[in-house]
Structures are given as C-alpha cells and as structure tokens.
Design a protein around this motif. Structure first.
Motif, PDB file in Angstrom:
ATOM      1  N   ILE A 243       0.953  -1.266   0.052  1.00  0.00           N
ATOM      2  CA  ILE A 243       0.084   0.121  -0.024  1.00  0.00           C
ATOM      3  C   ILE A 243       0.944   1.233   0.036  1.00  0.00           C
ATOM      4  O   ILE A 243       1.600   1.462   1.105  1.00  0.00           O
ATOM      5  CB  ILE A 243      -0.994  -0.039   1.316  1.00  0.00           C
ATOM      6  N   PRO A 244       0.958   2.143  -0.961  1.00  0.00           N
ATOM      7  CA  PRO A 244       1.695   3.252  -1.235  1.00  0.00           C
ATOM      8  C   PRO A 244       1.276   4.071  -0.042  1.00  0.00           C
ATOM      9  O   PRO A 244       0.331   4.394   0.401  1.00  0.00           O
ATOM     10  CB  PRO A 244       1.265   3.899  -2.524  1.00  0.00           C
ATOM     11  N   GLY A 245       2.483   4.712   0.436  1.00  0.00           N
ATOM     12  CA  GLY A 245       2.234   5.872   1.231  1.00  0.00           C
ATOM     13  C   GLY A 245       2.129   5.241   2.935  1.00  0.00           C
ATOM     14  O   GLY A 245       1.992   6.211   3.761  1.00  0.00           O
ATOM     15  N   THR A 246       2.379   3.994   3.115  1.00  0.00           N
ATOM     16  CA  THR A 246       2.122   3.627   4.353  1.00  0.00           C
ATOM     17  C   THR A 246       3.337   2.842   4.962  1.00  0.00           C
ATOM     18  O   THR A 246       4.281   2.248   4.007  1.00  0.00           O
ATOM     19  CB  THR A 246       0.796   2.452   4.313  1.00  0.00           C
ATOM     20  N   ARG A 247       3.440   2.531   6.297  1.00  0.00           N
ATOM     21  CA  ARG A 247       4.302   1.685   6.778  1.00  0.00           C
ATOM     22  C   ARG A 247       3.617   0.423   7.694  1.00  0.00           C
ATOM     23  O   ARG A 247       2.915  -0.063   7.144  1.00  0.00           O
ATOM     24  CB  ARG A 247       5.225   2.618   7.685  1.00  0.00           C
ATOM     25  N   HIS A 248       4.452   0.242   8.545  1.00  0.00           N
ATOM     26  CA  HIS A 248       4.070  -1.276   9.465  1.00  0.00           C
ATOM     27  C   HIS A 248       2.700  -1.324   9.854  1.00  0.00           C
ATOM     28  O   HIS A 248       1.850  -2.359   9.697  1.00  0.00           O
ATOM     29  CB  HIS A 248       4.798  -1.322  10.416  1.00  0.00           C
ATOM     30  N   TRP A 249       2.071  -0.374  10.184  1.00  0.00           N
ATOM     31  CA  TRP A 249       0.487  -0.143  10.787  1.00  0.00           C
ATOM     32  C   TRP A 249      -0.097   0.207   9.478  1.00  0.00           C
ATOM     33  O   TRP A 249      -0.952   1.335   9.548  1.00  0.00           O
ATOM     34  CB  TRP A 249       0.319   0.789  12.138  1.00  0.00           C
ATOM     35  N   MET A 250      -0.048  -0.260   8.429  1.00  0.00           N
ATOM     36  CA  MET A 250      -0.800   0.149   7.022  1.00  0.00           C
ATOM     37  C   MET A 250      -2.309   0.116   7.430  1.00  0.00           C
ATOM     38  O   MET A 250      -2.912   0.903   6.621  1.00  0.00           O
ATOM     39  CB  MET A 250      -0.148  -0.684   6.001  1.00  0.00           C
ATOM     40  N   PHE A 251      -2.896  -0.669   8.092  1.00  0.00           N
ATOM     41  CA  PHE A 251      -4.380  -0.879   8.037  1.00  0.00           C
ATOM     42  C   PHE A 251      -5.140   0.492   9.008  1.00  0.00           C
ATOM     43  O   PHE A 251      -5.950   0.545   8.963  1.00  0.00           O
ATOM     44  CB  PHE A 251      -4.927  -1.950   8.776  1.00  0.00           C
ATOM     45  N   GLU A 252      -4.039   1.032   9.731  1.00  0.00           N
ATOM     46  CA  GLU A 252      -4.143   2.504  10.255  1.00  0.00           C
ATOM     47  C   GLU A 252      -4.148   3.437   9.370  1.00  0.00           C
ATOM     48  O   GLU A 252      -5.022   4.547   9.333  1.00  0.00           O
ATOM     49  CB  GLU A 252      -3.616   2.637  11.658  1.00  0.00           C
ATOM     50  N   GLN A 253      -3.194   3.284   8.748  1.00  0.00           N
ATOM     51  CA  GLN A 253      -2.805   4.599   7.809  1.00  0.00           C
ATOM     52  C   GLN A 253      -3.420   4.717   6.449  1.00  0.00           C
ATOM     53  O   GLN A 253      -3.508   5.775   6.128  1.00  0.00           O
ATOM     54  CB  GLN A 253      -1.185   4.547   7.736  1.00  0.00           C
ATOM     55  N   ALA A 254      -4.049   3.447   6.010  1.00  0.00           N
ATOM     56  CA  ALA A 254      -4.873   3.679   4.990  1.00  0.00           C
ATOM     57  C   ALA A 254      -5.934   2.565   4.893  1.00  0.00           C
ATOM     58  O   ALA A 254      -5.948   1.692   4.204  1.00  0.00           O
ATOM     59  CB  ALA A 254      -3.962   3.512   3.773  1.00  0.00           C
ATOM     60  N   PRO A 255      -6.713   2.830   6.057  1.00  0.00           N
ATOM     61  CA  PRO A 255      -7.771   1.876   6.233  1.00  0.00           C
ATOM     62  C   PRO A 255      -8.729   1.294   4.993  1.00  0.00           C
ATOM     63  O   PRO A 255      -9.059   0.162   4.903  1.00  0.00           O
ATOM     64  CB  PRO A 255      -8.681   2.295   7.555  1.00  0.00           C
ATOM     65  N   GLU A 256      -9.081   2.296   4.401  1.00  0.00           N
ATOM     66  CA  GLU A 256      -9.966   1.982   3.141  1.00  0.00           C
ATOM     67  C   GLU A 256      -9.261   1.211   2.208  1.00  0.00           C
ATOM     68  O   GLU A 256      -9.899   0.040   1.477  1.00  0.00           O
ATOM     69  CB  GLU A 256     -10.429   3.332   2.634  1.00  0.00           C
ATOM     70  N   ARG A 257      -8.041   1.586   1.735  1.00  0.00           N
ATOM     71  CA  ARG A 257      -7.173   0.880   0.796  1.00  0.00           C
ATOM     72  C   ARG A 257      -6.980  -0.592   1.446  1.00  0.00           C
ATOM     73  O   ARG A 257      -7.231  -1.671   0.562  1.00  0.00           O
ATOM     74  CB  ARG A 257      -6.158   1.472   0.376  1.00  0.00           C
ATOM     75  N   PHE A 258      -6.600  -0.716   2.643  1.00  0.00           N
ATOM     76  CA  PHE A 258      -6.373  -1.967   3.180  1.00  0.00           C
ATOM     77  C   PHE A 258      -7.765  -3.043   3.123  1.00  0.00           C
ATOM     78  O   PHE A 258      -7.570  -4.070   2.647  1.00  0.00           O
ATOM     79  CB  PHE A 258      -5.834  -1.760   4.745  1.00  0.00           C
ATOM     80  N   CYS A 259      -8.875  -2.501   3.389  1.00  0.00           N
ATOM     81  CA  CYS A 259     -10.080  -3.083   3.285  1.00  0.00           C
ATOM     82  C   CYS A 259     -10.311  -3.746   1.992  1.00  0.00           C
ATOM     83  O   CYS A 259     -11.070  -4.858   1.715  1.00  0.00           O
ATOM     84  CB  CYS A 259     -11.111  -2.516   4.016  1.00  0.00           C
ATOM     85  N   GLU A 260     -10.185  -2.601   1.114  1.00  0.00           N
ATOM     86  CA  GLU A 260     -10.512  -3.386  -0.398  1.00  0.00           C
ATOM     87  C   GLU A 260      -9.626  -4.232  -0.709  1.00  0.00           C
ATOM     88  O   GLU A 260     -10.132  -5.086  -1.343  1.00  0.00           O
ATOM     89  CB  GLU A 260     -10.102  -1.968  -1.213  1.00  0.00           C
ATOM     90  N   ILE A 261      -8.497  -4.303  -0.250  1.00  0.00           N
ATOM     91  CA  ILE A 261      -7.334  -5.657  -0.822  1.00  0.00           C
ATOM     92  C   ILE A 261      -7.691  -6.500  -0.169  1.00  0.00           C
ATOM     93  O   ILE A 261      -7.959  -7.758  -0.838  1.00  0.00           O
ATOM     94  CB  ILE A 261      -5.964  -5.129  -0.367  1.00  0.00           C
ATOM     95  N   VAL A 262      -7.898  -6.272   1.158  1.00  0.00           N
ATOM     96  CA  VAL A 262      -8.290  -8.026   1.905  1.00  0.00           C
ATOM     97  C   VAL A 262      -9.750  -8.228   1.573  1.00  0.00           C
ATOM     98  O   VAL A 262      -9.994  -9.574   1.248  1.00  0.00           O
ATOM     99  CB  VAL A 262      -8.393  -7.467   3.563  1.00  0.00           C
ATOM    100  N   LEU A 263     -10.671  -7.683   1.499  1.00  0.00           N
ATOM    101  CA  LEU A 263     -11.970  -8.156   1.073  1.00  0.00           C
ATOM    102  C   LEU A 263     -12.079  -8.441  -0.250  1.00  0.00           C
ATOM    103  O   LEU A 263     -12.597  -9.531  -0.634  1.00  0.00           O
ATOM    104  CB  LEU A 263     -12.994  -7.023   1.159  1.00  0.00           C
ATOM    105  N   ALA A 264     -11.340  -7.969  -1.310  1.00  0.00           N
ATOM    106  CA  ALA A 264     -11.335  -8.508  -2.707  1.00  0.00           C
ATOM    107  C   ALA A 264     -10.787 -10.138  -2.491  1.00  0.00           C
ATOM    108  O   ALA A 264     -10.977 -11.084  -3.157  1.00  0.00           O
ATOM    109  CB  ALA A 264     -10.523  -7.762  -3.450  1.00  0.00           C
ATOM    110  N   PHE A 265      -9.578 -10.195  -1.656  1.00  0.00           N
ATOM    111  CA  PHE A 265      -8.806 -11.506  -1.669  1.00  0.00           C
ATOM    112  C   PHE A 265      -9.736 -12.360  -1.172  1.00  0.00           C
ATOM    113  O   PHE A 265     -10.026 -13.596  -1.540  1.00  0.00           O
ATOM    114  CB  PHE A 265      -7.389 -11.351  -0.878  1.00  0.00           C
ATOM    115  N   LEU A 266     -10.496 -12.210   0.128  1.00  0.00           N
ATOM    116  CA  LEU A 266     -11.180 -12.879   0.820  1.00  0.00           C
ATOM    117  C   LEU A 266     -12.511 -13.386   0.036  1.00  0.00           C
ATOM    118  O   LEU A 266     -12.933 -14.632   0.107  1.00  0.00           O
ATOM    119  CB  LEU A 266     -11.780 -12.415   1.940  1.00  0.00           C
TER     120      LEU A 266
END
Length: 268
Positions: A243-266
């Motif tokens: 996820i561009p522009g994020t570091r180790h706590w990426m799900f806090e720094q870009a929660p919408e993008r994180f969820c898009e990626i995870v939900l698409a995978f699931l």
C-alpha cells in the motif's frame, strides 16, 4: 467483550458483523482493539472476531510466569478457532500476530479457509536469507525496549520500539488513544524476550496450502519487507499487495485501501 476458555485461559475478544468468520490476531503491544480502524468495512461482509492473546489487555500482566511463549499463543489461537465451532475461518494476523497466523496455517490447515499476513514479524533462517546480518533483528529491538519497561521507563520503551519500526517521530505522532493501548500492553515486552520464536524456514513456507495474501506498507523499512517478500516467494500461489504511502501499521494509515485489498482477496 466476550471470553472463551482456551487451554486454561479466558481469551477476551470482540465480535462485530455477520457473515463468514474472520479471526484477527494482533501483534506486539496490541490487543483486540488493534483492528478498530478496519472493523466497519470488514464487518459489512464478515463476522469479524478480534481476540486478545494471553496476557494482553484487558489483563494487566506483571510479566511473571513462563507461559508467554510463541508456541503457547499458537496453541491458544488454534484452540480458540476450535471453540468457535464455525468450520474453517479466514485468519488475519499483523506483525507478531502474522507469525502466529503463519504457524497456525502450518499446523492446522483444516481450520482455515484463507490466510492474510500483514507484514508478519520474525526472522529468516539461512534457507531464506543466507546473507542475513547479525545484530539487526527484531530481537534486539524487543530486548532494548523490555529493559526500559523493567526499569519503569514505559514511554521510553515505547518510543524506542515504535520509532525503530516506523521511523523517527512515529511515537510522537500517535494519537493519545493509540499510545494508551500500547502502554496497556507494555509489560508483554518482558515476556517476549524469551518467547522462543523460531525463524521462518523455506520448507515451512513451501508447506503452506491455505490461499495466502501478504500485505505490507510500501514505505516500511528494515527487516519486515525482507520477510514479507521471502515468504511471498515460497508460499505456493501467494498474493502480495503493498500500500503506497504506508508503513508497518498500514491498516491504520490507509484503512479504506487495506480493506479493499483484503475483502477482494477473501471474496476470491
């Protein structure tokens, strides 16, 4: 908050939403609150079950005893999933929780449908990193922070730990609630020094049969990206997302993008 008795310990957890079960495992200094930024989007399609590992908040552990071990936490997550009695679950872990999730997948693939590893923590053995440099590992960071905790310098320990992962100033930038969550779990650093975490081996990665997503922050520094890419190269069929522009706590720094990626995978 609810609890399940697993291996003689009451594991606290929170549950949000309906649908296929998604069990979430926090990392070092975390607890069931770790995933708060993504509860909303994930729970629209899943029954999100976020647990607190043994000796983490809401317990206020004093660091005594000999049951803070990686193997114990792996066994606890296995027992927790069994107690849920839902059939195979999706399992997501961050950092140290990613290591736990990886070990669960290796031991009990029958319990899992899909696996999400968000920058899993740990070290690589010489089958995965033959030229690894000694002295730069997570263990050094943990030991340094644990010494500060034992001496009563909680905020000093957390500053050194968080800045060591996410860069100088990361601790100072955290909001008050996030800092308090880390303080609530600071004594677990003492237990983590001797947790007997084994390094990742190529054979372990190649044996994973659960469909796996590895997700990371594109700006994460240090050993974590090396671990992510090594596992991605050897877990059969693994998918990787940074996820561009994020570091180790990426799900806090870009929660919408994180969820898009995870939900698409699931949903795949």
């Amino acid at each position: 908050m609810q609890t399940l008795s697993v291996n003689g310990y009451d594991i606290a957890y929170i549950e949000i939403g309906h649908g296929p079960p998604l069990v979430c495992v926090h990392g070092t200094l975390g607890d069931f609150r770790t995933w708060s930024a993504v509860f909303g989007p994930l729970s629209r399609k899943h029954r999100v079950i976020s647990l607190s590992l043994r000796h983490f908040f809401p317990e206020h552990w004093d660091g005594a005893g000999n049951d803070y071990r990686m193997a114990q936490h792996v066994a606890d997550v296995i027992g927790f999933i069994e107690k849920l009695d839902t059939g195979p679950v999706d399992l997501m872990g961050h950092s140290r929780g990613g290591h736990i999730a990886f070990r669960v997948a290796g031991r009990r693939p029958d319990l899992l449908r899909r696996l999400v590893l968000a920058e899993p923590g740990g070290e690589l053995d010489d089958t995965l990193a033959p030229r690894a440099t000694p002295g730069t590992s997570q263990r050094v960071r943990i030991s340094t922070a644990a010494e500060k905790v034992a001496a009563g310098d909680i905020d000093g320990a957390l500053l050194s730990f968080v800045d060591g992962i996410d860069g100088e100033g990361a601790w100072a930038r955290l909001p008050a609630a996030a800092k308090q969550q880390l303080r609530d779990n600071a004594t677990t650093l003492i237990g983590q020094v001797d947790e007997n975490r084994q390094p990742y081996a190529r054979g372990d990665a190649e044996s994973i049969r659960t469909p796996t997503l590895l997700v990371g922050g594109a700006d994460t520094k240090g050993s974590l990206p090396a671990v992510l890419h090594a596992l991605a190269a050897h877990i059969p069929g693994a998918t990787t997302a940074l996820i561009p522009g994020t570091r180790h706590w990426m799900f806090e720094q870009a929660p919408e993008r994180f969820c898009e990626i995870v939900l698409a995978f699931l949903a795949g």
